[in-house]
Design a protein around this motif. Structure first.
Motif, PDB file in Angstrom:
ATOM      1  N   ASN A 149       0.835  -1.212   0.000  1.00  0.00           N
ATOM      2  CA  ASN A 149       0.000   0.000   0.000  1.00  0.00           C
ATOM      3  C   ASN A 149       0.868   1.260   0.000  1.00  0.00           C
ATOM      4  O   ASN A 149       1.991   1.278   0.503  1.00  0.00           O
ATOM      5  N   HIS A 150       0.294   2.303  -0.611  1.00  0.00           N
ATOM      6  CA  HIS A 150       0.988   3.577  -0.790  1.00  0.00           C
ATOM      7  C   HIS A 150       1.718   4.102   0.430  1.00  0.00           C
ATOM      8  O   HIS A 150       2.888   4.433   0.369  1.00  0.00           O
ATOM      9  N   SER A 151       0.944   4.235   1.526  1.00  0.00           N
ATOM     10  CA  SER A 151       1.479   5.003   2.644  1.00  0.00           C
ATOM     11  C   SER A 151       2.625   4.268   3.327  1.00  0.00           C
ATOM     12  O   SER A 151       3.324   4.850   4.157  1.00  0.00           O
ATOM     13  N   ALA A 152       2.845   2.997   2.964  1.00  0.00           N
ATOM     14  CA  ALA A 152       3.948   2.234   3.563  1.00  0.00           C
ATOM     15  C   ALA A 152       5.201   2.258   2.697  1.00  0.00           C
ATOM     16  O   ALA A 152       6.204   1.647   3.047  1.00  0.00           O
ATOM     17  N   VAL A 153       5.153   2.950   1.549  1.00  0.00           N
ATOM     18  CA  VAL A 153       6.295   2.910   0.619  1.00  0.00           C
ATOM     19  C   VAL A 153       6.705   4.348   0.244  1.00  0.00           C
ATOM     20  O   VAL A 153       6.368   4.856  -0.831  1.00  0.00           O
ATOM     21  N   PRO A 154       7.448   5.034   1.162  1.00  0.00           N
ATOM     22  CA  PRO A 154       7.756   6.462   0.953  1.00  0.00           C
ATOM     23  C   PRO A 154       8.465   6.756  -0.363  1.00  0.00           C
ATOM     24  O   PRO A 154       8.158   7.755  -1.020  1.00  0.00           O
ATOM     25  N   ALA A 155       9.418   5.914  -0.777  1.00  0.00           N
ATOM     26  CA  ALA A 155      10.190   6.238  -1.984  1.00  0.00           C
ATOM     27  C   ALA A 155       9.302   6.271  -3.229  1.00  0.00           C
ATOM     28  O   ALA A 155       9.538   7.045  -4.151  1.00  0.00           O
ATOM     29  N   LEU A 156       8.266   5.448  -3.247  1.00  0.00           N
ATOM     30  CA  LEU A 156       7.330   5.483  -4.384  1.00  0.00           C
ATOM     31  C   LEU A 156       6.686   6.871  -4.460  1.00  0.00           C
ATOM     32  O   LEU A 156       6.624   7.496  -5.518  1.00  0.00           O
ATOM     33  N   ARG A 187      -2.777  -9.932   7.466  1.00  0.00           N
ATOM     34  CA  ARG A 187      -2.014  -8.690   7.651  1.00  0.00           C
ATOM     35  C   ARG A 187      -0.532  -8.894   7.348  1.00  0.00           C
ATOM     36  O   ARG A 187       0.132  -7.993   6.834  1.00  0.00           O
ATOM     37  N   SER A 188      -0.035 -10.092   7.628  1.00  0.00           N
ATOM     38  CA  SER A 188       1.396 -10.341   7.374  1.00  0.00           C
ATOM     39  C   SER A 188       1.697 -10.327   5.864  1.00  0.00           C
ATOM     40  O   SER A 188       2.807  -9.999   5.448  1.00  0.00           O
ATOM     41  N   VAL A 189       0.701 -10.665   5.068  1.00  0.00           N
ATOM     42  CA  VAL A 189       0.881 -10.630   3.603  1.00  0.00           C
ATOM     43  C   VAL A 189       1.203  -9.200   3.164  1.00  0.00           C
ATOM     44  O   VAL A 189       2.103  -8.957   2.356  1.00  0.00           O
ATOM     45  N   LEU A 190       0.483  -8.242   3.734  1.00  0.00           N
ATOM     46  CA  LEU A 190       0.715  -6.843   3.378  1.00  0.00           C
ATOM     47  C   LEU A 190       2.076  -6.370   3.905  1.00  0.00           C
ATOM     48  O   LEU A 190       2.815  -5.665   3.194  1.00  0.00           O
ATOM     49  N   ARG A 191       2.411  -6.758   5.111  1.00  0.00           N
ATOM     50  CA  ARG A 191       3.711  -6.347   5.684  1.00  0.00           C
ATOM     51  C   ARG A 191       4.860  -6.833   4.798  1.00  0.00           C
ATOM     52  O   ARG A 191       5.774  -6.092   4.466  1.00  0.00           O
ATOM     53  N   GLU A 192       4.786  -8.093   4.407  1.00  0.00           N
ATOM     54  CA  GLU A 192       5.872  -8.645   3.574  1.00  0.00           C
ATOM     55  C   GLU A 192       5.895  -8.002   2.193  1.00  0.00           C
ATOM     56  O   GLU A 192       6.953  -7.726   1.633  1.00  0.00           O
ATOM     57  N   GLY A 193       4.719  -7.763   1.638  1.00  0.00           N
ATOM     58  CA  GLY A 193       4.643  -7.091   0.334  1.00  0.00           C
ATOM     59  C   GLY A 193       5.242  -5.693   0.423  1.00  0.00           C
ATOM     60  O   GLY A 193       5.986  -5.251  -0.458  1.00  0.00           O
ATOM     61  N   ASN A 194       4.953  -4.987   1.520  1.00  0.00           N
ATOM     62  CA  ASN A 194       5.479  -3.631   1.687  1.00  0.00           C
ATOM     63  C   ASN A 194       7.006  -3.636   1.799  1.00  0.00           C
ATOM     64  O   ASN A 194       7.677  -2.743   1.264  1.00  0.00           O
ATOM     65  N   ALA A 195       7.544  -4.641   2.479  1.00  0.00           N
ATOM     66  CA  ALA A 195       9.010  -4.718   2.615  1.00  0.00           C
ATOM     67  C   ALA A 195       9.638  -4.862   1.225  1.00  0.00           C
ATOM     68  O   ALA A 195      10.619  -4.185   0.881  1.00  0.00           O
ATOM     69  N   ARG A 196       9.066  -5.713   0.418  1.00  0.00           N
ATOM     70  CA  ARG A 196       9.605  -5.924  -0.933  1.00  0.00           C
ATOM     71  C   ARG A 196       9.432  -4.665  -1.801  1.00  0.00           C
ATOM     72  O   ARG A 196      10.338  -4.252  -2.512  1.00  0.00           O
ATOM     73  N   ALA A 197       8.243  -4.053  -1.721  1.00  0.00           N
ATOM     74  CA  ALA A 197       7.984  -2.841  -2.518  1.00  0.00           C
ATOM     75  C   ALA A 197       8.953  -1.727  -2.113  1.00  0.00           C
ATOM     76  O   ALA A 197       9.444  -0.972  -2.962  1.00  0.00           O
ATOM     77  N   ASN A 198       9.259  -1.631  -0.813  1.00  0.00           N
ATOM     78  CA  ASN A 198      10.195  -0.595  -0.353  1.00  0.00           C
ATOM     79  C   ASN A 198      11.583  -0.777  -0.955  1.00  0.00           C
ATOM     80  O   ASN A 198      12.215   0.196  -1.384  1.00  0.00           O
ATOM     81  N   GLU A 199      12.060  -2.010  -0.988  1.00  0.00           N
ATOM     82  CA  GLU A 199      13.387  -2.275  -1.578  1.00  0.00           C
ATOM     83  C   GLU A 199      13.429  -1.815  -3.028  1.00  0.00           C
ATOM     84  O   GLU A 199      14.366  -1.151  -3.466  1.00  0.00           O
TER      85      GLU A 199
END
Ligand code: ATP
Ligand code: MG
Length: 378
Positions: A134-141, A349-361
């Protein structure tokens, strides 16, 4: 769920079929020619996908403004799962900031986002192969929005037909700056992971055009960092709701994936039809009836003309019974899986957390490329 082998002709759910509504109409502000060209290109893309799925990276998403509905399912969700299963890398975004384009606050945001996660898992998005974030978890995007905004003019933002349509349907007294700029934000959503294929409904075509413009202009001004992504339309690029307008979370006319069989029957019973008793498939002249015929056909993986002919003189009552049964049968396994996943919200919820970690990288890496291309210090 259907997947097409490379040589098979597209079925109603697997790819574009002709004559399911042609664009500019009460339900769509887009010129028919724009939609027709996108349908033709989508047919070519289907062939390219079958030949070389590894060349593509899919990025798409759904605003957390309410539960997902049949328009999402046949317009884009089914395609996402099909592409994932073809071996294409898929990114699915819950754009929580974009939920604010046409409202001041989003009611029950966390609950709605959890509902979307449940829908994704229930339809077959597999978090071990696809990334949900989700957007708000990925600042660089989000930071990409700033240089991208400098690449488009205010006039270009103002003439986007989908934005104009959404303003017309907005409940807000004043139009916010986000309403005009969110298509540029969407360019950041797609380009942060260098997505080159975007399975969407036809309302998104102007936004995709803008994303291509942003990618091209960034390349001309700085360096060729981004691909120019293309839209992939399904056989139902504009499914209508029970009132005959675009089926939409925010317009109170949707049949949701998570609805019960009884709710579904009630909603379809109230759907708009017309006065002609003989049922035919004629999207141009009989949009409401044809939409119901198409819905039954999509659910049953059948040809809409054949479905219409079978109902024939049975009239709207038989049409609605047919659609209700088809929708409930198609959605039954999805609804059962949804209920199953809902028993373990910790996992969801863990699915989103893990997805956000990958999207952030990925977003950090892309932002570094952008900084380098722009020649800024760090
Ligand atoms: P909202 O009314 O809050 O904007 P929406 O129903 O339009 O909600 P979005 O989140 O804006 O849903 O759209 C998510 C994706 O689903 C987009 O790719 C969009 O094109 C597609 N989509 C939405 N509604 C339909 C529809 N009725 N037919 C086909 N595709 C649709
Ligand atoms: Mg929308």
């Amino acid at each position: 769920m259907t997947t097409i082998p490379p040589t098979a002709a597209p079925t109603p759910t697997d790819g574009p079929v002709p004559a399911t509504g042609s664009g500019a109409s009460a339900a769509s502000p887009l010129p028919a020619s724009t939609v027709a060209a996108a349908r033709r290109r989508s047919a070519e893309l289907e062939r390219e996908l079958a030949a070389d799925p590894g060349r593509f990276r899919v990025m798409t998403g759904d605003r957390p403004t309410g539960p997902l509905h049949l328009g999402h399912y046949f317009g884009t969700l089914h395609n996402r799962v099909r592409l994932q299963d073809l071996g294409v890398e898929v990114f699915v975004l819950i754009p929580d900031y974009q939920a604010l384009t046409d409202r001041d606050v989003v009611d029950r945001l966390a609950e709605t986002m959890e509902g979307l996660l449940l829908d994704y898992l229930a339809i077959g998005i597999d978090p071990s192969r696809s990334t949900i974030f989700n957007h708000s978890a990925v600042p660089a995007l989000n930071q990409l929005l700033l240089p991208f905004l400098s690449l488009v003019s205010v006039a270009e933002l103002g003439r986007n037909p989908t934005v104009k349509d959404e303003i017309a349907h907005s409940r807000q007294a004043a139009v916010s700056g986000l309403m005009y700029t969110y298509p540029v934000h969407q360019a950041a959503d797609i380009l942060f992971c260098k997505g080159n294929l975007v399975p969407v409904g036809q309302d998104q075509l102007p936004h995709l055009e803008l994303t291509r413009t942003v990618a091209r202009r960034f390349g001309e001004r700085y360096a060729p960092v981004f691909p120019q992504p293309e839209a992939l339309l399904s056989a139902a690029p504009l499914l209508l709701g029970t009132d005959g307008g675009k089926m939409s979370k925010s317009r109170g006319n949707a049949i949701t994936l998570g609805a019960t069989a009884d709710e579904t029957a009630r909603l379809i019973k109230g759907a708009k039809t017309d006065a002609d008793r003989t049922i035919s498939y004629d999207p141009e002249n009989r949009p409401a009836v044809s939409n119901l015929v198409l819905l039954a056909a999509l659910c049953q993986d059948r040809d809409p003309y054949e479905v219409a002919e079978e109902i024939g003189d049975g009239g709207a009552a038989l049409l609605k019974r047919t659609v209700t049964e088809a929708v409930n049968t198609r959605l039954a396994p999805i609804r059962a899986r949804r209920a199953e996943y809902a028993r373990d919200m910790g996992y969801v919820r863990s699915v989103l957390r893990e997805g956000n970690a990958r999207a952030n990288e990925i977003a950090e890496r892309t932002l570094d490329e952008v900084r380098k291309a722009m020649g800024t210090l760090r």
